[in-house]
Design a protein around this motif. Structure first.
Motif, PDB file in Angstrom:
ATOM      1  N   PHE A   1       0.837  -1.203   0.000  1.00  0.00           N
ATOM      2  CA  PHE A   1       0.000   0.000   0.000  1.00  0.00           C
ATOM      3  C   PHE A   1       0.872   1.254   0.000  1.00  0.00           C
ATOM      4  O   PHE A   1       0.660   2.184  -0.785  1.00  0.00           O
ATOM      5  N   LEU A   2       1.890   1.264   0.871  1.00  0.00           N
ATOM      6  CA  LEU A   2       2.754   2.432   0.970  1.00  0.00           C
ATOM      7  C   LEU A   2       3.554   2.622  -0.308  1.00  0.00           C
ATOM      8  O   LEU A   2       3.770   3.738  -0.764  1.00  0.00           O
ATOM      9  N   GLU A   3       3.971   1.516  -0.878  1.00  0.00           N
ATOM     10  CA  GLU A   3       4.692   1.546  -2.142  1.00  0.00           C
ATOM     11  C   GLU A   3       3.853   2.259  -3.201  1.00  0.00           C
ATOM     12  O   GLU A   3       4.336   3.091  -3.970  1.00  0.00           O
ATOM     13  N   LYS A   4       2.580   1.945  -3.217  1.00  0.00           N
ATOM     14  CA  LYS A   4       1.657   2.534  -4.177  1.00  0.00           C
ATOM     15  C   LYS A   4       1.512   4.039  -3.935  1.00  0.00           C
ATOM     16  O   LYS A   4       1.444   4.823  -4.883  1.00  0.00           O
ATOM     17  N   GLN A   5       1.506   4.422  -2.660  1.00  0.00           N
ATOM     18  CA  GLN A   5       1.396   5.847  -2.341  1.00  0.00           C
ATOM     19  C   GLN A   5       2.644   6.595  -2.811  1.00  0.00           C
ATOM     20  O   GLN A   5       2.585   7.755  -3.179  1.00  0.00           O
ATOM     21  N   ALA A   6       3.780   5.908  -2.743  1.00  0.00           N
ATOM     22  CA  ALA A   6       5.046   6.572  -3.068  1.00  0.00           C
ATOM     23  C   ALA A   6       5.318   6.623  -4.553  1.00  0.00           C
ATOM     24  O   ALA A   6       6.108   7.424  -5.018  1.00  0.00           O
ATOM     25  N   SER A   7       4.651   5.754  -5.320  1.00  0.00           N
ATOM     26  CA  SER A   7       5.084   5.580  -6.702  1.00  0.00           C
ATOM     27  C   SER A   7       4.979   6.864  -7.525  1.00  0.00           C
ATOM     28  O   SER A   7       5.876   7.187  -8.280  1.00  0.00           O
ATOM     29  N   GLY A   8       3.894   7.610  -7.338  1.00  0.00           N
ATOM     30  CA  GLY A   8       3.724   8.848  -8.107  1.00  0.00           C
ATOM     31  C   GLY A   8       4.879   9.804  -7.884  1.00  0.00           C
ATOM     32  O   GLY A   8       5.488  10.305  -8.819  1.00  0.00           O
ATOM     33  N   LEU A   9       5.190  10.017  -6.608  1.00  0.00           N
ATOM     34  CA  LEU A   9       6.274  10.932  -6.260  1.00  0.00           C
ATOM     35  C   LEU A   9       7.608  10.429  -6.781  1.00  0.00           C
ATOM     36  O   LEU A   9       8.412  11.192  -7.291  1.00  0.00           O
ATOM     37  N   ARG A  10       7.800   9.111  -6.638  1.00  0.00           N
ATOM     38  CA  ARG A  10       9.088   8.573  -7.036  1.00  0.00           C
ATOM     39  C   ARG A  10       9.264   8.707  -8.549  1.00  0.00           C
ATOM     40  O   ARG A  10      10.334   9.072  -9.020  1.00  0.00           O
ATOM     41  N   ILE A  11       8.197   8.433  -9.289  1.00  0.00           N
ATOM     42  CA  ILE A  11       8.265   8.565 -10.744  1.00  0.00           C
ATOM     43  C   ILE A  11       8.601  10.012 -11.100  1.00  0.00           C
ATOM     44  O   ILE A  11       9.461  10.290 -11.928  1.00  0.00           O
ATOM     45  N   PHE A  12       7.958  10.921 -10.394  1.00  0.00           N
ATOM     46  CA  PHE A  12       8.176  12.338 -10.661  1.00  0.00           C
ATOM     47  C   PHE A  12       9.639  12.724 -10.426  1.00  0.00           C
ATOM     48  O   PHE A  12      10.297  13.298 -11.294  1.00  0.00           O
ATOM     49  N   VAL A  13      10.130  12.355  -9.243  1.00  0.00           N
ATOM     50  CA  VAL A  13      11.509  12.725  -8.899  1.00  0.00           C
ATOM     51  C   VAL A  13      12.499  12.025  -9.826  1.00  0.00           C
ATOM     52  O   VAL A  13      13.464  12.616 -10.303  1.00  0.00           O
ATOM     53  N   THR A  14      12.220  10.749 -10.124  1.00  0.00           N
ATOM     54  CA  THR A  14      13.136  10.002 -10.981  1.00  0.00           C
ATOM     55  C   THR A  14      13.145  10.567 -12.394  1.00  0.00           C
ATOM     56  O   THR A  14      14.207  10.700 -13.006  1.00  0.00           O
ATOM     57  N   ALA A  15      11.947  10.910 -12.894  1.00  0.00           N
ATOM     58  CA  ALA A  15      11.872  11.441 -14.260  1.00  0.00           C
ATOM     59  C   ALA A  15      12.619  12.759 -14.344  1.00  0.00           C
ATOM     60  O   ALA A  15      13.465  12.971 -15.221  1.00  0.00           O
ATOM     61  N   LEU A  16      12.332  13.630 -13.401  1.00  0.00           N
ATOM     62  CA  LEU A  16      12.981  14.938 -13.397  1.00  0.00           C
ATOM     63  C   LEU A  16      14.493  14.762 -13.252  1.00  0.00           C
ATOM     64  O   LEU A  16      15.283  15.319 -14.012  1.00  0.00           O
ATOM     65  N   GLY A  17      14.862  13.941 -12.277  1.00  0.00           N
ATOM     66  CA  GLY A  17      16.278  13.706 -12.015  1.00  0.00           C
ATOM     67  C   GLY A  17      16.957  13.035 -13.191  1.00  0.00           C
ATOM     68  O   GLY A  17      18.087  13.370 -13.535  1.00  0.00           O
ATOM     69  N   GLY A  18      16.254  12.108 -13.823  1.00  0.00           N
ATOM     70  CA  GLY A  18      16.827  11.386 -14.950  1.00  0.00           C
ATOM     71  C   GLY A  18      17.139  12.324 -16.105  1.00  0.00           C
ATOM     72  O   GLY A  18      18.239  12.302 -16.658  1.00  0.00           O
TER      73      GLY A  18
ATOM     74  N   LEU B   1      17.630  15.485 -15.973  1.00  0.00           N
ATOM     75  CA  LEU B   1      18.732  16.358 -15.598  1.00  0.00           C
ATOM     76  C   LEU B   1      20.053  15.639 -15.686  1.00  0.00           C
ATOM     77  O   LEU B   1      21.025  16.147 -16.224  1.00  0.00           O
ATOM     78  N   ALA B   2      20.066  14.431 -15.105  1.00  0.00           N
ATOM     79  CA  ALA B   2      21.319  13.696 -15.032  1.00  0.00           C
ATOM     80  C   ALA B   2      21.858  13.456 -16.440  1.00  0.00           C
ATOM     81  O   ALA B   2      23.046  13.622 -16.692  1.00  0.00           O
ATOM     82  N   VAL B   3      20.959  13.103 -17.366  1.00  0.00           N
ATOM     83  CA  VAL B   3      21.401  12.824 -18.730  1.00  0.00           C
ATOM     84  C   VAL B   3      22.011  14.074 -19.364  1.00  0.00           C
ATOM     85  O   VAL B   3      23.139  14.052 -19.868  1.00  0.00           O
ATOM     86  N   PHE B   4      21.287  15.184 -19.257  1.00  0.00           N
ATOM     87  CA  PHE B   4      21.781  16.409 -19.888  1.00  0.00           C
ATOM     88  C   PHE B   4      23.091  16.869 -19.264  1.00  0.00           C
ATOM     89  O   PHE B   4      24.048  17.182 -19.956  1.00  0.00           O
ATOM     90  N   ALA B   5      23.088  16.881 -17.933  1.00  0.00           N
ATOM     91  CA  ALA B   5      24.273  17.378 -17.254  1.00  0.00           C
ATOM     92  C   ALA B   5      25.467  16.461 -17.533  1.00  0.00           C
ATOM     93  O   ALA B   5      26.581  16.938 -17.745  1.00  0.00           O
ATOM     94  N   SER B   6      25.223  15.147 -17.576  1.00  0.00           N
ATOM     95  CA  SER B   6      26.348  14.236 -17.817  1.00  0.00           C
ATOM     96  C   SER B   6      26.912  14.410 -19.213  1.00  0.00           C
ATOM     97  O   SER B   6      28.123  14.364 -19.404  1.00  0.00           O
ATOM     98  N   VAL B   7      26.023  14.590 -20.174  1.00  0.00           N
ATOM     99  CA  VAL B   7      26.512  14.814 -21.540  1.00  0.00           C
ATOM    100  C   VAL B   7      27.408  16.049 -21.545  1.00  0.00           C
ATOM    101  O   VAL B   7      28.508  16.046 -22.112  1.00  0.00           O
ATOM    102  N   GLY B   8      26.947  17.087 -20.856  1.00  0.00           N
ATOM    103  CA  GLY B   8      27.746  18.306 -20.761  1.00  0.00           C
ATOM    104  C   GLY B   8      29.108  18.036 -20.154  1.00  0.00           C
ATOM    105  O   GLY B   8      30.135  18.428 -20.697  1.00  0.00           O
ATOM    106  N   ALA B   9      29.102  17.333 -19.026  1.00  0.00           N
ATOM    107  CA  ALA B   9      30.371  17.088 -18.330  1.00  0.00           C
ATOM    108  C   ALA B   9      31.289  16.204 -19.163  1.00  0.00           C
ATOM    109  O   ALA B   9      32.508  16.389 -19.175  1.00  0.00           O
ATOM    110  N   MET B  10      30.684  15.262 -19.886  1.00  0.00           N
ATOM    111  CA  MET B  10      31.490  14.388 -20.724  1.00  0.00           C
ATOM    112  C   MET B  10      32.146  15.175 -21.845  1.00  0.00           C
ATOM    113  O   MET B  10      33.321  14.945 -22.181  1.00  0.00           O
TER     114      MET B  10
END
Lengths: 388, 232, 387
Positions: free
Chosen positions: C243-260, C262-271
């Motif tokens: 149940f708790l996992e289900k409550q967290a999934s929306g937020l986690r998807i949001f943070v992961t998508a946003l973070g993902g 960013l991470a891709v763009f920033a890493s390409v830059g750093a590379m």
């Protein structure tokens, strides 16, 4: 030939490195535009909210309903042009559980008068009013779910048990950016009939259109005062403030996005600065020769800055050129179709495009600061002796 | 005074008591020790000496790139050893033409644009700059190569472009640091002939640093430097 | 083998360039580590606090407690189902609770922010093994008193022991204590007596959810089968972690998508940054590399040496970035939980795996960024040494 022209040509000297750097700047510009557009699209609900609409809801919690008779009280308030109401239905298509769209039970007679920024064909609107189970849906969700006028749809509700069947009477389009084009609207009467006596004649919120948009604040207070002594108190806000309240819940995220967009620009600055510094170092002897034939340290600084400026401008332009297909056509279309409730209008604003390019150019000059400063400090004799 | 001067020629450059001491790692290194030197107007003079004899330092000081530790350098009667950095740069662009061993042309500019470069520091208009640059290139015999980039030219041609760049602002003095060092014998001969011509026909005072005796042979006057002092 | 010292010295020889590149990578890793720490914080708060031997009962189709309405009369029925644990007095262990959202004034923020209010029975604290009152006292049963979750303390008007907030007009609820629950999401809630909440907000005769302690986790299927068997009542039973996992999934998807993104763009830059640096470095070391080749070092060793050099550069930057990010562990961030539309406070969690992932990402950036330049270096001919 001019100073700037010479700088621009210097930028092209190591084509491979310049290409990489321009690409790096372009990526940063693209990411910046993407992030800024998220923030901008989020805020559009506040910026382009209707100035003459007031939303009235339960004072303490949106979970609770208002008695339907409140609408009559609101309508009697002087300055109120018209008023309508809606209830959150929490509907889902059982066949597409993952698709999120807003479902609202609305007063069929008045809803589209107050929400005149949702345009419906007169014939479809008339058909909707006639059909107790009729529904009007936004064009974005209709396209996504492949719904057409005449289709029969069964929805489940997260709040109201049972199966609810609807027939699509019409499709609305938006004439204002803040309008969610993926809402499912149906008769409140239909919902009310299915309610047990304890929850009959309850409505989610009231939307009022006032005659004088300048007086929304006063009118909000006046409406709330009407219900001050009743069982249920209300909280009225202009549509803009209401939307802002909703967005306020995401301020932390928006702040984080802002910070990250700045960090990305900083990374860009480091890459650019590094490229410029390397170029300047390799050309030490050449700069020495220029000094020997009479150029001043500041001329050399102009060369270095001009080179960086060239790369900044190129990167900005390339980034912008990448942004439109990726952010506007790709991401924007996807978000408008799939997350229309959050991002009804996801486009690159002129301001953000300009800001991105201006920042790329501005930061290119800052990035060249240290290399430019160090070429002005060159001792000519040393520079000439150095073999790059 | 270890050299006799002709009274009829006013010295273009007059060096007196010139010393240069470098400090390196707390140790004092005396590169030039109190030397005197006059360069006459319109003569092609060579400065010779082994590596580390101080000939490049002397050239740099005369050219206003480096400052003496003691002594004076007068050019056309003006003491340049007390000029500020900015004034020196302006002075160089007016009075001096430079020729380097490795040419130091801008690879991104055509021959014509390279020659035009020093004129950017003047108030001349674009058309006038171009005209003068073309004239300079004609003098060095490269009017056919104006649109070429340095990498499209031979070493000798590159050095001739550099010479054109050195004379485009009509300087009184030209300093050349090993101008033939990177060239084959034939090209070097051409360059030296060109320098002779500049001195004799255009009345330029030319000081050439070289350690090539054949090159030095072409100069009208030869100075020899060893351990910071002139020996001839 | 080309000694590693050679690479270290080469990096040190170009201090400014090395520092600029490493700093770029440090920034990327900082962003990446922050996102990972935020995600780990969400997991800790929403994902790890459930007990496998707890079952959560909601009305079918409602997904979250907020939307769920269960007749209070059914609570007894649910608790009587087989598999529910009995206490020493022979009564089933479980709580029926009502969940609502209050709009309250946040301190330092204009307007209203939603806070989750849970109407709890007297034994709610006892039911949750990790929950305890850390300051003040427990509310008196049946009174208009409330406990504030630790993370909300002081964030809203009236959220301190001894103060009060308004449940509805002329009905103040006084705050008598602060509670914590091992960092779970309950710490972002307000708890008040269930009857106070019901009567104050018109929820009479209803609960939102029923939590039941099972005899053991293995009894879940039997319990679920029994409770869900009556289709007319329409219940849905989930294990608490699920149940708790289900409550967290929306937020986690949001943070992961946003973070993902960013991470891709920033890493390409750093590379790109790392590549530019390495290309530059190699271009100015042609003679040096040529000499190595002339001395007999094979191409693959040169390739390896340069990739190592770039990896070293990246890992140095990455370490700085990851260390800087762990400094955030003292801070917290608040976000709306998409399932309850109320504010939740999370902390940044610098777990070992977060640090490891960040450093591996830095290493990957270095290796990928260094690969092409290293190939260029390996192709330098020994003749270059003679030039």
């Amino acid at each position: 030939m001019t100073f700037l022209g010479l700088s621009a040509r210097n930028a092209m000297r190591n084509r491979f490195r310049t290409t990489l750097t321009v690409f790096g700047v372009a990526i940063a510009v693209l990411a910046f535009i993407m992030l800024r557009t998220v923030v901008w699209a989020y805020n559009i609900g506040v910026e382009s909210a209707a100035p003459d609409r007031i939303v009235t809801r339960h004072k303490v919690t949106f979970v609770m309903w208002l008695p339907k008779r409140y609408i009559d009280t609101v309508r009697q308030e002087p300055g109120v042009k018209m008023a309508t109401w809606a209830s959150w239905f929490g509907g889902k298509d059982p066949k597409h559980e993952q698709e999120f769209f807003s479902t609202l039970a609305v007063d069929a007679e008045t809803y589209f008068d107050v929400y005149n920024d949702c345009a419906v064909k007169p014939a479809e609107l008339a058909a909707f009013k006639e059909n107790r189970r009729g529904a009007i849906v936004g064009d974005a969700i209709a396209k996504k779910m492949n719904w057409k006028v005449g289709d029969r749809i069964a929805l489940k509700s997260q709040i109201f048990p049972g199966d609810w069947e609807f027939a699509i009477s019409g499709i609305y389009t938006a004439t204002r950016k803040s309008v969610d084009r993926s809402t499912f609207l149906f008769h409140w009467n239909y919902l009310n009939e299915g309610m047990p006596s304890s929850t009959k004649d309850k409505i989610g919120w009231i939307v009022t259109k006032v005659s004088d948009p300048a007086r929304t604040a006063d009118m909000s207070l006046a409406i709330d005062r009407k219900f001050d002594d009743r069982d249920t108190q209300t909280l009225s806000q202009s549509e803009g403030a209401f939307n802002a309240g909703f967005l306020g819940m995401f301020t932390a995220v928006l702040k984080a996005i802002d910070i990250v967009s700045i960090i990305i620009m900083l990374i860009m600055m480091l890459i650019l600065g590094n490229t410029i510094a390397m170029g300047a170092r390799e050309r030490t002897q050449e700069y020495g020769a220029l000094r020997a034939i009479g150029f001043l340290p500041r001329h050399l600084a102009v060369f270095v800055l001009g080179e960086s400026f060239t790369i900044g401008v190129l990167g900005g332009i390339v980034g912008l050129a990448l942004s439109y297909p990726i952010v506007q056509l790709g991401m924007g279309r996807f978000l408008e179709e799939n997350m229309g409730s959050f991002f009804p209008y996801f486009r690159i604003s002129g301001g953000n495009a300009l800001l991105a390019v201006a920042l790329a150019v501005g930061m290119s000059l800052v990035a060249a600061g240290i290399p430019a400063w160090s070429v002005t400090r060159l001792r000519v004799v040393d520079a000439l002796r150095r073999v790059a | 005074m270890n050299q006799a001067y002709r009274a009829d020629v006013r010295p273009m450059v007059r060096v007196r008591g010139l010393s240069k001491i470098y400090e390196r790692g707390g140790e004092q290194l005396k590169v030039l020790s109190g030397l005197d030197l006059d360069l006459a107007e319109g003569t092609f003079e060579a400065l010779m000496g082994p590596s580390g004899s101080g000939k490049s330092t002397l050239l740099n000081i005369i050219a206003g790139l480096d400052r003496p530790s003691a002594g004076s350098v007068e050019v056309k009667g003006e003491d340049i050893s007390h000029l500020s950095e900015g004034a020196l740069a302006a002075w160089r662009s007016r009075t001096l033409g430079f020729i380097f061993q490795s040419y130091n042309l801008m690879p991104v500019l055509t021959a014509l644009e390279n020659v035009e470069l020093p004129l950017l520091l003047t108030s001349l208009g674009g058309a006038e700059r171009r005209k003068r640059a073309e004239t300079a290139l004609r003098i060095v015999g490269l009017e056919q190569r104006m649109g070429h980039y340095p990498r499209q030219l031979s070493g000798g041609q590159e050095q001739r472009v550099a010479i054109a760049r050195a004379i485009v602002n009509d300087p009184a003095i030209i300093v050349a640091d090993e101008p033939t060092g990177d060239l084959d014998r034939q090209s070097a001969d051409d360059i030296l002939t060109l320098l002779e011509k500049l001195a004799s026909e255009m009345n330029k005072t030319i000081l050439m640093v070289t350690h090539d005796p054949v090159a030095a042979e072409r100069a009208k006057v030869r100075h020899r430097l060893d351990k910071g002092a002139l020996i001839t | 083998m080309i000694p590693f010292r050679y690479n270290i010295r080469s990096l040190l020889a170009r201090k400014a360039t090395t520092a600029a590149t490493a700093l770029g990578i440090a920034l990327v890793v900082f962003v990446l580590a922050t996102v990972l720490m935020a995600s780990a914080g969400i997991d800790k708060t929403l994902g790890s606090s459930g007990r496998a031997d707890n079952a959560v009962v909601l009305r079918k189709g409602s997904d979250a407690e907020l939307n769920s309405n269960i007749d209070a009369a059914s609570v007894g029925l649910i608790l009587a189902a087989p598999g529910a644990k009995l206490n020493d007095k022979g009564a089933p262990v479980g709580v029926g609770e009502v969940v609502v959202v209050l709009a309250l004034e946040k301190i330092g923020d204009p307007g209203f922010t939603n806070v989750l209010l849970r109407g709890v029975p007297d034994d709610a604290l006892a039911f949750r093994s990790g929950a305890r009152v850390t300051s003040g006292r427990s509310p008196k049963p049946g009174s208009d008193e409330a406990l504030i979750g630790k993370r909300l303390q002081g964030r809203f008007k009236g959220f301190q022991v001894g103060q009060s907030f308004e449940l509805r007009k002329n009905r103040q609820v006084s705050v008598v204590g602060i509670f914590e629950d091992d960092g779970s999401s309950f710490e972002s809630e307000v708890w008040a007596d269930i009857d106070t909440v019901r009567s104050g907000l018109g929820r009479e005769g209803l609960v939102s959810s029923v939590r039941v302690r099972l005899e053991s986790a293995s009894k879940f299927e039997a319990f679920k089968g029994s409770v869900e068997s009556d289709k007319n009542l329409g219940f849905e039973v989930m294990r608490e972690p699920e149940f708790l996992e289900k409550q967290a999934s929306g937020l986690r998807i949001f943070v992961t998508a946003l973070g993902g993104v960013l991470a891709v763009f920033a890493s390409v830059g750093a590379m790109i940054g790392a590549m530019i640096t390495m290309y530059g470095s190699i271009a100015s070391r042609q003679r040096e590399i040529g000499t190595l080749r002339a001395l007999g070092f094979p191409r693959w060793q040169i390739l390896l040496a340069f990739m190592l050099e770039c990896a070293l550069l990246s890992v140095c930057g990455g370490t700085v970035g990851a260390l800087a990010a762990t400094g955030l562990r003292f801070g917290s961030f608040s976000m709306v939980n998409f399932t309850s539309w109320s504010e939740m406070v999370f902390t940044f969690q610098p777990t070992i795996s977060v640090i490891a992932t960040s450093l591996i990402a830095a290493l990957a950036m270095g290796i990928l960024g260094g690969f092409l330049p290293a190939i260029r270096a390996a192709r330098v001919s020994p003749i270059q040494a003679m030039r």
